[in-house]
Design an enzyme around this catalytic site. Structure first.
Site, mmCIF file in Angstrom:
data_model
loop_
_atom_site.group_PDB
_atom_site.id
_atom_site.type_symbol
_atom_site.label_atom_id
_atom_site.label_comp_id
_atom_site.label_asym_id
_atom_site.label_seq_id
_atom_site.Cartn_x
_atom_site.Cartn_y
_atom_site.Cartn_z
ATOM 1 N N SER A 1 -7.606 -5.366 10.138
ATOM 2 C CA SER A 1 -7.864 -6.417 11.157
ATOM 3 C C SER A 1 -7.594 -7.848 10.705
ATOM 4 C CB SER A 1 -9.307 -6.346 11.702
ATOM 5 O OG SER A 1 -9.419 -5.326 12.654
ATOM 6 N N THR A 2 -7.236 -8.056 9.433
ATOM 7 C CA THR A 2 -7.112 -9.450 8.958
ATOM 8 C C THR A 2 -5.708 -10.028 9.140
ATOM 9 O OG1 THR A 2 -6.554 -8.846 6.680
ATOM 10 C CG2 THR A 2 -8.895 -9.075 7.214
ATOM 11 N N ASP B 1 1.060 -1.250 9.423
ATOM 12 C CA ASP B 1 1.382 -0.087 10.259
ATOM 13 C C ASP B 1 2.893 0.195 10.211
ATOM 14 O OD1 ASP B 1 0.992 1.911 12.087
ATOM 15 O OD2 ASP B 1 0.229 0.647 13.694
ATOM 16 N N ILE C 1 0.821 -1.221 0.000
ATOM 17 C CA ILE C 1 0.000 0.000 0.000
ATOM 18 C C ILE C 1 0.857 1.274 0.000
ATOM 19 C CG2 ILE C 1 -0.260 0.291 2.514
ATOM 20 C CD1 ILE C 1 -3.296 0.733 1.927
HETATM 21 N N1 AR6 Z 1 0.530 -3.226 2.165
HETATM 22 C C1 AR6 Z 1 -0.751 -3.666 2.161
HETATM 23 N N2 AR6 Z 1 -1.215 -4.565 3.036
HETATM 24 C C2 AR6 Z 1 -0.344 -5.035 3.978
HETATM 25 C C3 AR6 Z 1 1.002 -4.619 4.041
HETATM 26 C C4 AR6 Z 1 1.439 -3.657 3.092
HETATM 27 N N3 AR6 Z 1 2.683 -3.190 3.072
HETATM 28 N N4 AR6 Z 1 1.600 -5.276 5.083
HETATM 29 C C5 AR6 Z 1 0.656 -6.086 5.616
HETATM 30 N N5 AR6 Z 1 -0.511 -5.941 4.944
HETATM 31 P P1 AR6 Z 1 -1.966 -6.048 10.030
HETATM 32 P P2 AR6 Z 1 -4.316 -5.705 11.766
HETATM 33 C C6 AR6 Z 1 -1.810 -6.586 5.174
HETATM 34 O O1 AR6 Z 1 -1.449 -7.140 10.883
HETATM 35 O O2 AR6 Z 1 -4.692 -7.117 11.585
HETATM 36 C C7 AR6 Z 1 -0.119 -3.737 13.841
HETATM 37 O O3 AR6 Z 1 0.887 -4.069 14.712
HETATM 38 C C8 AR6 Z 1 -1.805 -7.892 5.917
HETATM 39 O O4 AR6 Z 1 -1.539 -8.946 5.045
HETATM 40 O O5 AR6 Z 1 -1.010 -5.047 9.533
HETATM 41 O O6 AR6 Z 1 -5.388 -4.657 11.606
HETATM 42 C C9 AR6 Z 1 -0.893 -2.545 14.347
HETATM 43 O O7 AR6 Z 1 -0.058 -1.642 15.007
HETATM 44 C C10 AR6 Z 1 -3.244 -7.945 6.422
HETATM 45 O O8 AR6 Z 1 -4.092 -8.503 5.432
HETATM 46 O O9 AR6 Z 1 -3.127 -5.197 10.800
HETATM 47 C C11 AR6 Z 1 -1.873 -3.150 15.270
HETATM 48 O O10 AR6 Z 1 -1.312 -3.392 16.553
HETATM 49 C C12 AR6 Z 1 -3.606 -6.489 6.617
HETATM 50 O O11 AR6 Z 1 -2.571 -5.728 5.994
HETATM 51 C C13 AR6 Z 1 -2.193 -4.454 14.618
HETATM 52 O O12 AR6 Z 1 -1.063 -4.808 13.827
HETATM 53 C C14 AR6 Z 1 -3.729 -6.064 8.059
HETATM 54 O O13 AR6 Z 1 -2.725 -6.726 8.829
HETATM 55 C C15 AR6 Z 1 -3.366 -4.322 13.694
HETATM 56 O O14 AR6 Z 1 -3.686 -5.580 13.179
#
Ligand code: AR6
Length: 196
Positions: A147-148, A60, A37
């Site tokens: 959240s996934t 994040d 992203i």
């Molecule tokens: N670009 C797009 N999507 C991504 C990327 C990227 N560079 N990296 C990961 N994803 P997550 P959550 C996807 O764990 O579940 C963090 O520590 C990934 O495959 O990032 O909402 C925060 O600080 C997944 O499908 O977020 C919170 O503490 C999606 O992004 C916690 O994780 C969300 O995965 C939030 O958890």
């Protein structure tokens, strides 16, 4: 049916045209791409953040690394003035070096089996993000699959919630361009199928 109605009154023609315009707009303004992203240009990039706005892993972490320290400094200011960001809501900061004007930090729920109002909280995270997009009068926004990842929300219902919420906004604002950015094949295939 269309023909018979259009023959009845001119008002029906206007209604039919408007209806198909909205349906067409929805089809062209919600899209899905696979990738990182932080490389997709939009007015706003949504971050899957946590309530303390201090995450360092997942999307994040990627957003803070690519955008530089100015984004965390902005998060620090929000935390120090208004406090934590409640689950289901979102806050806006500058985007640092990202190809966007703003980052919207949206806090999705941790999956607890589905009995803790997770679906409504996830929809709230998407809705709050778009409320900020509309408040700033932006025209394009990228979303990760909130959240996934770490938070463990099942991917299929999460995609349905995200797409349903997006379609609801576009009925109000057909010019908004919403791009779902999926990092992994599994999510990408689900969105592609749902948006076909
Ligand atoms: N670009 C797009 N999507 C991504 C990327 C990227 N560079 N990296 C990961 N994803 P997550 P959550 C996807 O764990 O579940 C963090 O520590 C990934 O495959 O990032 O909402 C925060 O600080 C997944 O499908 O977020 C919170 O503490 C999606 O992004 C916690 O994780 C969300 O995965 C939030 O958890």
């Amino acid at each position: 049916m269309f023909l018979s109605r259009t023959l009845v009154t001119g008002r029906s023609i206007t209604f039919e045209c408007l209806f198909w315009f909205v349906i067409y707009s929805i089809r062209v303004t919600i899209s899905v791409v696979k990738g990182n992203i932080t490389t997709v240009t939009a007015d706003a990039i949504v971050n899957a953040a946590n309530a303390s706005l201090a995450g360092r892993v997942g999307v994040d972490g990627a957003i803070h690394r690519a955008g530089g320290p100015a984004i965390m400094e902005a998060c620090d200011r929000i935390r120090n003035t208004t406090g934590r960001c409640a689950t289901g809501s979102a806050v806006l900061t500058i985007a640092g070096k990202l190809p966007a004007r703003y980052v919207i930090h949206a806090v999705g729920p941790v999956w607890k089996g589905g009995t803790g109002g997770e679906a409504e909280l996830l929809a709230g995270a998407y809705r709050s993000s778009v409320a900020l997009v509309q408040k700033q009068r932006l025209t394009s926004v990228t979303f990760p699959n909130i959240s996934t990842g770490v938070y463990g929300f099942p991917k299929l219902p999460a995609a349905d919630i995200a797409i349903r919420t997006a379609k609801a906004w576009l009925l109000q604002d057909p010019y908004l361009r919403i791009i779902f950015v999926c990092f992994y094949d599994e999510n990408y295939e689900v969105y592609k199928e749902r948006l076909a």
